[in-house]
Scaffold this motif. Structure first.
Motif, PDB file in Angstrom:
ATOM      1  N   ASP A 154      61.927  33.014  20.006  1.00 19.19           N
ATOM      2  CA  ASP A 154      61.313  32.599  18.446  1.00 19.19           C
ATOM      3  C   ASP A 154      60.538  31.952  17.790  1.00 19.19           C
ATOM      4  OD1 ASP A 154      60.859  29.903  20.337  1.00 19.19           O
ATOM      5  OD2 ASP A 154      62.661  28.896  19.936  1.00 19.19           O
ATOM      6  N   GLN A 155      58.942  32.951  18.834  1.00 23.84           N
ATOM      7  CA  GLN A 155      57.728  32.714  18.303  1.00 23.84           C
ATOM      8  C   GLN A 155      57.310  33.243  17.554  1.00 23.84           C
ATOM      9  OE1 GLN A 155      54.510  31.713  21.553  1.00 23.84           O
ATOM     10  NE2 GLN A 155      53.477  33.818  20.782  1.00 23.84           N
ATOM     11  N   GLU A 156      56.944  33.314  15.496  1.00 27.75           N
ATOM     12  CA  GLU A 156      56.028  34.313  15.066  1.00 27.75           C
ATOM     13  C   GLU A 156      54.381  34.507  15.833  1.00 27.75           C
ATOM     14  OE1 GLU A 156      56.342  32.808  11.572  1.00 27.75           O
ATOM     15  OE2 GLU A 156      58.775  33.290  11.093  1.00 27.75           O
ATOM     16  N   TRP A 157      53.867  35.551  15.897  1.00 26.29           N
ATOM     17  CA  TRP A 157      53.011  36.027  16.224  1.00 26.29           C
ATOM     18  C   TRP A 157      52.507  37.162  14.802  1.00 26.29           C
ATOM     19  CZ3 TRP A 157      50.920  36.818  21.371  1.00 26.29           C
ATOM     20  CH2 TRP A 157      50.018  36.864  21.369  1.00 26.29           C
ATOM     21  N   GLY A 158      51.578  36.112  14.010  1.00 22.37           N
ATOM     22  CA  GLY A 158      51.245  37.112  12.812  1.00 22.37           C
ATOM     23  C   GLY A 158      52.548  37.387  12.208  1.00 22.37           C
ATOM     24  N   GLY A 159      52.533  38.664  12.105  1.00 23.87           N
ATOM     25  CA  GLY A 159      53.750  39.856  11.275  1.00 23.87           C
ATOM     26  C   GLY A 159      54.714  39.899  12.012  1.00 23.87           C
ATOM     27  N   TRP A 160      54.561  39.795  13.282  1.00 21.26           N
ATOM     28  CA  TRP A 160      55.954  39.257  14.086  1.00 21.26           C
ATOM     29  C   TRP A 160      56.644  38.357  14.837  1.00 21.26           C
ATOM     30  CZ3 TRP A 160      51.460  41.399  14.974  1.00 21.26           C
ATOM     31  CH2 TRP A 160      51.020  42.606  15.515  1.00 21.26           C
ATOM     32  N   SER A 161      57.936  38.357  13.839  1.00 18.95           N
ATOM     33  CA  SER A 161      59.150  37.070  14.639  1.00 18.95           C
ATOM     34  C   SER A 161      60.054  37.989  14.680  1.00 18.95           C
ATOM     35  CB  SER A 161      59.320  36.958  12.531  1.00 18.95           C
ATOM     36  OG  SER A 161      59.559  37.918  11.721  1.00 18.95           O
TER      37      SER A 161
END
Length: 277
Positions: free
Chosen positions: A252-259
């Motif tokens: 459930d983590q967002e990483w920059g543009g990854w979600s």
């Protein structure tokens, strides 16, 4: 501390020297923040292929875990050498190479921790160098890998593949992950605004952040899927697999543009598995 103006984001040409200089300085400035923000996700001695969280322990893209023992391994764009440390724990002899001196200082910091470092035999050799000019003799390694390492930041990735092919022994494996090429058509946003294509997938113009003098401070380079395949083939390597990890339900983590939102609909990572002749 007085902060300068925010860099301007643009698309323009950026060659090998400008890209290398800008990205070395960017990673030296931002390594501390990167490791604070992502260190828990990456772990100290875990091999993660990208923001989706695909773990090499499960994926087996480098070959059987039991087959890593006594292999000479080169990790390119190693950052804090988390992947190399995982390899060392399985009996490999890894060399962790990165352009950024500060990233390698983080690698040394982890190595000196009793829980993950030399006390357990998990400290890889560290080398600061440019991936386009590998400081190793021909046929020095059995395996080379790069998990979101150097390739997105290099202007001449064809040269990197040639260098990797040179330092691999016959039958050696080269496995690398990058931002999935299709992502370049979409805004780098984790929310709904990142689901609409706004740019041409075929536009290879680099993404550049530059200062008020027009000097690049950060550069990323786009290759289409076909470009990647052609560069691999031109280096004399054989492409045996392309893996596009799906976004897992647990992440459930967002990483920059990854979600999770984008990951359910669009591939975010491409992993290329290649063999030397």
């Amino acid at each position: 501390m007085i902060q300068g103006p925010e860099p301007e984001a643009t698309r323009r040409t950026a060659g090998t020297t400008e890209s290398s200089r800008a990205n070395r300085r960017w990673w030296d400035r931002n390594a501390d923040e990167y490791q604070r923000e992502h260190g828990d996700f990456l772990g100290d001695d875990r091999f993660v292929w990208g923001p989706e969280g695909l773990d090499e322990a499960e994926a087996g893209l480098l070959g059987p875990v039991g087959g890593l023992k006594d292999l000479d391994v080169l990790e390119i764009g190693a950052g804090a050498a988390q992947c190399s440390r995982w390899l060392a724990a399985r009996g490999a002899r890894p060399v962790a190479l990165d352009l950024s001196h500060r990233q390698l200082q983080h690698a040394r910091r982890i190595d000196l921790d009793d829980d993950a470092g030399p006390a357990n035999g998990n400290a890889p050799a560290l080398v600061q160098a440019d991936a386009g000019t590998l400081p190793f003799a021909d046929a020095s390694f059995d395996l080379a890998c790069s998990a979101y390492g150097a390739l997105p930041f290099i202007a001449d990735t064809a040269r990197v593949h040639r260098e990797v092919a040179r330092v691999l022994r016959p039958g050696g494996r080269w496995v690398f992950s990058v931002t999935h090429p299709v992502r370049w058509a979409f805004p780098d946003e984790p929310g709904p605004e990142g689901l609409t294509a706004v740019s041409s997938y075929f536009d290879r113009t680099p993404y550049v952040e530059q200062d008020d003098r027009g000097l690049a401070v950060y550069v990323e380079h786009h290759r289409t899927l076909g470009d990647r395949v052609r560069e691999i083939a031109a280096a004399g390597l054989r492409l045996v697999d392309v893996v596009e990890p799906e976004w897992p339900a647990w992440n459930d983590q967002e990483w920059g543009g990854w979600s999770p939102l984008r990951g359910r609909l669009l591939p975010g990572t491409a992993i290329f598995v290649c063999l030397a002749p």
